[in-house]
Structure formats: C-alpha cells, structure tokens
Write a protein that holds these residues in place. Sequence first.
Motif, PDB file in Angstrom:
ATOM      1  N   GLN A  45       0.818  -1.214   0.000  1.00  0.00           N
ATOM      2  CA  GLN A  45       0.000   0.000   0.000  1.00  0.00           C
ATOM      3  C   GLN A  45       0.853   1.266   0.000  1.00  0.00           C
ATOM      4  OE1 GLN A  45      -3.363  -0.548  -0.231  1.00  0.00           O
ATOM      5  NE2 GLN A  45      -2.700  -2.678  -0.278  1.00  0.00           N
ATOM      6  N   GLY A  46       2.172   1.122   0.081  1.00  0.00           N
ATOM      7  CA  GLY A  46       3.041   2.277   0.282  1.00  0.00           C
ATOM      8  C   GLY A  46       3.662   2.871  -0.963  1.00  0.00           C
ATOM      9  N   PHE A  47       3.213   2.491  -2.150  1.00  0.00           N
ATOM     10  CA  PHE A  47       3.835   3.006  -3.370  1.00  0.00           C
ATOM     11  C   PHE A  47       3.280   4.377  -3.734  1.00  0.00           C
ATOM     12  CE2 PHE A  47       4.400  -1.570  -3.681  1.00  0.00           C
ATOM     13  CZ  PHE A  47       5.743  -1.647  -3.965  1.00  0.00           C
ATOM     14  N   HIS A  48       4.170   5.314  -4.016  1.00  0.00           N
ATOM     15  CA  HIS A  48       3.769   6.650  -4.467  1.00  0.00           C
ATOM     16  C   HIS A  48       3.813   6.721  -5.987  1.00  0.00           C
ATOM     17  CE1 HIS A  48       3.816   8.080  -0.370  1.00  0.00           C
ATOM     18  NE2 HIS A  48       5.005   7.546  -0.221  1.00  0.00           N
ATOM     19  N   THR A  49       4.673   5.898  -6.592  1.00  0.00           N
ATOM     20  CA  THR A  49       4.810   5.817  -8.039  1.00  0.00           C
ATOM     21  C   THR A  49       4.682   4.356  -8.429  1.00  0.00           C
ATOM     22  OG1 THR A  49       6.345   7.676  -8.001  1.00  0.00           O
ATOM     23  CG2 THR A  49       6.313   6.338  -9.990  1.00  0.00           C
ATOM     24  N   GLY A  50       3.861   4.071  -9.422  1.00  0.00           N
ATOM     25  CA  GLY A  50       3.698   2.695  -9.860  1.00  0.00           C
ATOM     26  C   GLY A  50       2.754   1.925  -8.954  1.00  0.00           C
ATOM     27  N   THR A  51       2.662   0.624  -9.244  1.00  0.00           N
ATOM     28  CA  THR A  51       1.751  -0.252  -8.504  1.00  0.00           C
ATOM     29  C   THR A  51       2.517  -1.434  -7.935  1.00  0.00           C
ATOM     30  OG1 THR A  51       1.278  -1.646 -10.425  1.00  0.00           O
ATOM     31  CG2 THR A  51      -0.110   0.321 -10.130  1.00  0.00           C
ATOM     32  N   ALA A  52       1.857  -2.168  -7.055  1.00  0.00           N
ATOM     33  CA  ALA A  52       2.464  -3.374  -6.500  1.00  0.00           C
ATOM     34  C   ALA A  52       2.753  -4.384  -7.615  1.00  0.00           C
ATOM     35  CB  ALA A  52       1.548  -3.989  -5.438  1.00  0.00           C
TER      36      ALA A  52
END
Length: 70
Positions: A45-52
């Motif tokens: 849940q911690g991504f600021h850019t892109g996805t998991a």
Amino acid sequence: GSEMCKETERGEQSFDYSSVQALCEDGRYFFLMLSRQQGNLFDKQGFHTGTADQFRAFLERKTGQTMKKL
C-alpha cells in the motif's frame, strides 16, 4: 543499475539485486530475503509511483527469480 536503495529510519540501505536469495509476498507485503536472517519488507500500500504489480514484475526481472506466495 544493479543495486536498490531503500530509505529507512536508520538512513539509507542499499543492496545488490544479485544478493537477493528469495522473493516472497503475502496479501500486504513483499519480502526480499538476502539471507535466512536478513531481508527487506515493502508494504504493497506504500507506493507513491507505480503499482504493487509493477514492482513485482520489476523485482522478478532484476533478480531473475519468481515471487513466491506465502
């Protein structure tokens, strides 16, 4: 590059992708294991850019390993 940097409370940590022993994930986290006792935890849940999903594909490409589900 062949190295990843991660900011932690204790400063910046870096490691070579070739040093990753295993890639694992559960519903919430990615685990990059550098040894049996040492690893890195990434909150999905911690991504600021892109996805998991993009991060998973990136890690698999950089390490040559397949992510294992826990």
